[in-house]
Design an enzyme around this catalytic site. Structure first.
Site, PDB file in Angstrom:
ATOM      1  CG  ASP A   1      -9.275   7.916  26.117  1.00  0.00           C
ATOM      2  OD1 ASP A   1      -8.676   8.970  25.894  1.00  0.00           O
ATOM      3  OD2 ASP A   1      -8.931   7.139  27.034  1.00  0.00           O
TER       4      ASP A   1
ATOM      5  CG  ASN B   1      -7.648   0.168  22.218  1.00  0.00           C
ATOM      6  OD1 ASN B   1      -7.193  -0.235  21.148  1.00  0.00           O
ATOM      7  ND2 ASN B   1      -6.879   0.628  23.191  1.00  0.00           N
TER       8      ASN B   1
HETATM    9  P1  5GP Z   1     -11.261   4.013  24.552  1.00  0.00           P
HETATM   10  O1  5GP Z   1      -9.927   4.278  25.184  1.00  0.00           O
HETATM   11  O2  5GP Z   1     -11.432   2.560  24.265  1.00  0.00           O
HETATM   12  O3  5GP Z   1     -11.508   4.902  23.363  1.00  0.00           O
HETATM   13  O4  5GP Z   1     -12.342   4.421  25.629  1.00  0.00           O
HETATM   14  C1  5GP Z   1     -12.757   3.461  26.537  1.00  0.00           C
HETATM   15  C2  5GP Z   1     -13.588   3.971  27.637  1.00  0.00           C
HETATM   16  O5  5GP Z   1     -12.721   4.578  28.579  1.00  0.00           O
HETATM   17  C3  5GP Z   1     -14.655   5.004  27.354  1.00  0.00           C
HETATM   18  O6  5GP Z   1     -15.845   4.481  26.823  1.00  0.00           O
HETATM   19  C4  5GP Z   1     -14.865   5.504  28.767  1.00  0.00           C
HETATM   20  O7  5GP Z   1     -15.723   4.628  29.448  1.00  0.00           O
HETATM   21  C5  5GP Z   1     -13.471   5.422  29.359  1.00  0.00           C
HETATM   22  N1  5GP Z   1     -12.828   6.750  29.373  1.00  0.00           N
HETATM   23  C6  5GP Z   1     -11.936   7.278  28.529  1.00  0.00           C
HETATM   24  N2  5GP Z   1     -11.592   8.530  28.903  1.00  0.00           N
HETATM   25  C7  5GP Z   1     -12.298   8.784  30.024  1.00  0.00           C
HETATM   26  C8  5GP Z   1     -12.407   9.922  30.902  1.00  0.00           C
HETATM   27  O8  5GP Z   1     -11.785  10.980  30.751  1.00  0.00           O
HETATM   28  N3  5GP Z   1     -13.267   9.790  31.949  1.00  0.00           N
HETATM   29  C9  5GP Z   1     -13.973   8.654  32.188  1.00  0.00           C
HETATM   30  N4  5GP Z   1     -14.785   8.650  33.245  1.00  0.00           N
HETATM   31  N5  5GP Z   1     -13.910   7.578  31.386  1.00  0.00           N
HETATM   32  C10 5GP Z   1     -13.076   7.649  30.325  1.00  0.00           C
END
Ligand code: 5GP
Ligand code: MG
Length: 189
Positions: A110, A113
């Site tokens: 996403d 981070n």
């Molecule tokens: P990052 O923002 O660090 O790349 O992602 C962190 C975490 O946010 C992911 O591993 C996931 O657990 C959660 N995440 C991000 N987008 C979504 C989404 O659309 N749905 C859900 N359930 N979790 C999300």
């Protein structure tokens, strides 16, 4: 002719973004790609739990090398559907990864981070190489530059659940990837 019964879990979803069938065939293709890349190598897979549990379990059963598996816990401070601040990484890895080829597996990329922080940690522990495999990639949301070597599906900027992904720890069990109905958010599960 007996009528087809609807799958009860799917009543929570506004719409299905990625079907169970589509996930299955994409996971098979990803496993083939990874099998080729790591043929003859001693691979260590590290899954970021809880989100990557189901994806990792399905992917690994199609991987052919006698690989090693460990898990690392990472969580963003979540309030409902919005992640805030830096991820918290709980490093309780049992395996020594120094000098090893590592494949990091997560449910979704996403902001970037989480994966960039975990990858940094693994490099600091002396991993020989670190590649990343994610089921889903929301490219539009990136805050830190990060690309995964293996990506299942690029998806639009919508909050998704199922196949390991949760909403307030619920819905990880749904067999497809879907967008949750608004009324299930409103109640604050
Ligand atoms: P990052 O923002 O660090 O790349 O992602 C962190 C975490 O946010 C992911 O591993 C996931 O657990 C959660 N995440 C991000 N987008 C979504 C989404 O659309 N749905 C859900 N359930 N979790 C999300
Ligand atoms: Mg996660």
């Amino acid at each position: 002719m007996p009528q087809k019964k609807p799958i009860p879990e799917l009543k929570h979803l506004d719409h299905v973004l990625v079907s169970e069938t589509a996930i299955k065939s994409r996971v098979t293709a990803l496993a083939e790609q990874i099998n080729k890349a790591y043929r003859g190598k001693d691979l260590t897979v590290i899954a970021i739990v809880n989100g990557a549990i189901i994806f990792t379990a399905d992917l690994l059963r199609q991987m052919r090398s006698p690989l090693r598996l460990d898990c690392i816990r990472a969580s963003s401070y979540h309030s409902g559907t919005a992640a805030t601040g830096k991820p918290v990484i709980i490093d309780n890895l049992k395996l020594d990864i120094a000098g090893h080829d590592v494949l990091l597996v997560d449910d979704i990329l996403d902001t970037g981070n989480t994966l960039s922080a975990v990858r940094e940690l693994l490099v600091a522990k002396g991993a020989k190489s670190v590649r990343t495999c994610v089921l889903l990639d929301k490219k539009a949301r990136r805050v830190v530059p990060f690309e995964a070597e293996y990506v299942g599906f690029e998806i639009p900027n919508e909050f998704v659940v199922g196949y390991g992904l949760d909403f307030n720890e619920h819905y990880r069990n749904i067999p497809c990837i879907g967008v949750l109905k608004r009324k299930y958010y409103a109640g604050g599960i």
